[in-house]
Write an enzyme that holds these catalytic residues in place. Structure first.
Site, short mmCIF file in Angstrom:
data_model
loop_
_atom_site.label_atom_id
_atom_site.label_comp_id
_atom_site.label_asym_id
_atom_site.label_seq_id
_atom_site.Cartn_x
_atom_site.Cartn_y
_atom_site.Cartn_z
N ASP A 125 2.79 -1.30 -13.95
CA ASP A 125 3.45 -1.96 -12.83
C ASP A 125 3.90 -3.37 -13.20
O ASP A 125 5.00 -3.80 -12.83
CB ASP A 125 2.49 -2.03 -11.63
CG ASP A 125 2.07 -0.66 -11.16
OD1 ASP A 125 2.64 0.34 -11.65
OD2 ASP A 125 1.16 -0.57 -10.32
N SER A 169 4.10 -0.78 -5.60
CA SER A 169 3.45 -1.88 -6.31
C SER A 169 3.74 -3.26 -5.75
O SER A 169 4.12 -4.18 -6.47
CB SER A 169 3.81 -1.82 -7.80
OG SER A 169 2.69 -2.26 -8.51
N SER A 170 3.50 -3.39 -4.45
CA SER A 170 3.57 -4.72 -3.86
C SER A 170 2.53 -5.63 -4.49
O SER A 170 2.74 -6.84 -4.60
CB SER A 170 3.33 -4.64 -2.34
OG SER A 170 1.99 -4.31 -2.06
N SER A 171 1.41 -5.05 -4.93
CA SER A 171 0.35 -5.87 -5.51
C SER A 171 0.80 -6.49 -6.83
O SER A 171 0.51 -7.66 -7.11
CB SER A 171 -0.93 -5.06 -5.71
OG SER A 171 -0.70 -3.96 -6.57
N GLY A 198 0.81 -1.22 0.00
CA GLY A 198 0.00 0.00 0.00
C GLY A 198 0.83 1.26 0.00
O GLY A 198 0.43 2.30 0.53
N GLU A 202 -5.21 -8.85 -11.12
CA GLU A 202 -5.27 -7.75 -10.15
C GLU A 202 -6.58 -7.00 -10.24
O GLU A 202 -7.15 -6.59 -9.23
CB GLU A 202 -4.12 -6.77 -10.38
CG GLU A 202 -2.99 -6.98 -9.43
CD GLU A 202 -2.03 -5.80 -9.38
OE1 GLU A 202 -2.40 -4.72 -8.89
OE2 GLU A 202 -0.89 -5.98 -9.82
P1 ADP Z 1 0.71 -1.23 -3.61
O1 ADP Z 1 0.61 -2.06 -4.84
O2 ADP Z 1 1.03 0.20 -3.93
O3 ADP Z 1 1.65 -1.78 -2.59
P2 ADP Z 1 -2.04 -2.01 -3.33
O4 ADP Z 1 -3.13 -1.52 -2.47
O5 ADP Z 1 -2.24 -2.00 -4.81
O6 ADP Z 1 -0.73 -1.19 -2.93
O7 ADP Z 1 -1.67 -3.50 -2.94
C1 ADP Z 1 -1.50 -3.89 -1.61
C2 ADP Z 1 -2.19 -5.23 -1.40
O8 ADP Z 1 -1.42 -6.26 -2.08
C3 ADP Z 1 -2.24 -5.68 0.03
O9 ADP Z 1 -3.36 -5.15 0.70
C4 ADP Z 1 -2.36 -7.19 -0.12
O10 ADP Z 1 -3.68 -7.57 -0.45
C5 ADP Z 1 -1.50 -7.47 -1.35
N1 ADP Z 1 -0.15 -7.86 -0.97
C6 ADP Z 1 1.02 -7.25 -1.32
N2 ADP Z 1 2.08 -7.92 -0.81
C7 ADP Z 1 1.60 -8.98 -0.13
C8 ADP Z 1 2.19 -10.05 0.64
N3 ADP Z 1 3.49 -10.16 0.81
N4 ADP Z 1 1.35 -10.95 1.20
C9 ADP Z 1 0.03 -10.85 1.06
N5 ADP Z 1 -0.57 -9.87 0.37
C10 ADP Z 1 0.18 -8.95 -0.22
MG MG Z 2 -0.85 -1.87 -6.36
#
Ligand code: ADP
Ligand code: MG
Length: 357
Positions: free
Chosen positions: A159, A113-115, A109, A147
């Site tokens: 991303d 772009s962890s997602s 979050g 996604e």
């Molecule tokens: P961003 O992509 O900028 O980090 P997002 O809101 O698009 O923010 O994505 C974050 C979401 O991705 C988290 O709420 C979760 O659902 C998922 N996520 C990311 N990394 C992990 C992880 N390591 N384990 C579980 N879920 C994850």
């Molecule tokens: Mg994201």
């Protein structure tokens, strides 16, 4: 009991220039960074897909045939797993039961772009389990579709492309109309500093969709396929569209200046981008504005919010031998001013997603 494991790793990314341009068929300039998501996949003896994440308690269990509706899976991060399974099964992939273990160093979050790191690593892992190997562009498209199914946010492809096509020591100039990708070498004299504001992105989903709708409405009114084709004159009185058009020009100018390491050109481009995202596009926050101000004050050539906005991170370009000093100063001053805990670090550009051998 599990069979032998395979590991897939996908990096997060920081966008140096070009936010809210990808879904307008414009230009972006991200780089894959040394923060990554790793998915370990192994054959399971129990039915279905079981997934755990080091970051979230509990476990995800979904049928392997893509039959789970992504939006209703709990814990919520399992929606990404269900999303990938749904897209793969729509493409007639057949998977065995598998166990997945997720770990990640990409803060969630935060605009890094962890997602997408997660969805790309999951696509590679589950594709592998199905005996499939996709071209990287197809992997990006599958991960994006997953996604969108998982989050309901109609994102662009930046991303996923950045995570898949990353090149060490390079940023990527991406034309989001053609998906043509041109690696741009980063001058070793420049450091890319990322600072997390300590506040997660909020409102991002609904506001993101609203901005996207506004852009599409302006393009339609102008009789254009997308704002990519608009001129500065055509959108002079339309702040949202004005941002997109001016930001596209800044991406091309930044790509030009980047390999020369010309901070006197790059700094003002970053600052102008932040002002445009704040004033014309309306996606900044007081904390992001403060961080940008503090970074420039501490000696960064320029800084801007990065990613969709509404919280998360800012990115700055800094002369490499000043980077540690800027990081230390901004961390202290921002914490003192806000009581928040910023996370500031120098990001390095890395190669894209791959299987770990
Ligand atoms: P961003 O992509 O900028 O980090 P997002 O809101 O698009 O923010 O994505 C974050 C979401 O991705 C988290 O709420 C979760 O659902 C998922 N996520 C990311 N990394 C992990 C992880 N390591 N384990 C579980 N879920 C994850
Ligand atoms: Mg994201």
């Amino acid at each position: 009991m599990s069979g032998p494991a395979n590991l897939f790793v996908a990096p997060g990314r920081v966008n140096l220039m070009g936010d809210h341009t990808d879904y307008n068929e414009g230009f972006v300039l991200p780089m894959a960074i040394d923060r990554e998501c790793t998915v370990r996949v192994s054959r399971a003896t129990t039915a279905g897909v079981r997934a755990v994440s080091g970051r979230v308690p509990g476990e995800v269990r979904v049928p392997v045939d893509g039959g789970a509706h992504p939006g209703s899976v709990e814990p919520a991060w399992g929606r990404f797993v269900a999303g990938v399974l749904k897209v793969l099964s729509a493409g007639r992939a057949v998977l065995p039961p598998v166990d997945l273990e997720v770990s990640s160093t990409v803060p969630a979050g935060s605009g890094l772009s962890s997602s997408s790191a997660l969805s790309v690593a999951l696509t590679l892992a589950l594709g592998h389990a199905a005996g499939l190997e996709f071209a990287p562009l197809d992997t990006a498209r599958i991960a994006l579709a997953a996604e969108v199914a998982a989050s309901g946010v109609p994102g662009g492809l930046m991303d996923q492309l950045a995570s898949l096509f990353g090149v060490a020591d390079h940023a990527l100039l991406i034309d989001c109309r053609t998906n043509e990708i041109t690696p741009i070498e980063l001058s070793p004299s420049i450091a890319v500093v990322v600072v997390h504001s300590g506040l997660p992105r909020t409102l991002a989903g609904s506001e993101y969709a609203a901005r996207r709708g506004e852009c599409e409405a302006v393009a339609a009114r102008l009789g254009l396929a997308s704002l990519r084709d608009a001129t500065a004159k055509q959108v002079a009185d339309e702040p949202r569209a004005r941002h997109v058009v001016s930001e596209n020009a800044r991406v091309l100018a930044t790509a030009d200046a980047l390999s020369f390491g010309d901070l006197s050109v790059l700094g003002p481009l970053l600052n102008a981008s932040h002002a445009s995202l704040r004033d014309d596009y309306g996606v900044s926050t007081p904390e992001l504005d403060l961080l940008v101000e503090m970074l420039v004050d501490a000696g960064a050539a320029g800084a801007r919010l990065t990613g969709a906005g509404f919280g998360g991170c800012v990115v700055a370009l800094v002369q490499r031998n000043h980077a540690d000093d800027v990081v230390a100063k901004v961390t202290r001053r921002y914490a003192d001013a806000t009581g928040l805990s910023p996370d500031a670090f120098v990001a390095h550009a890395v190669d894209g997603a791959h299987q770990l051998r």
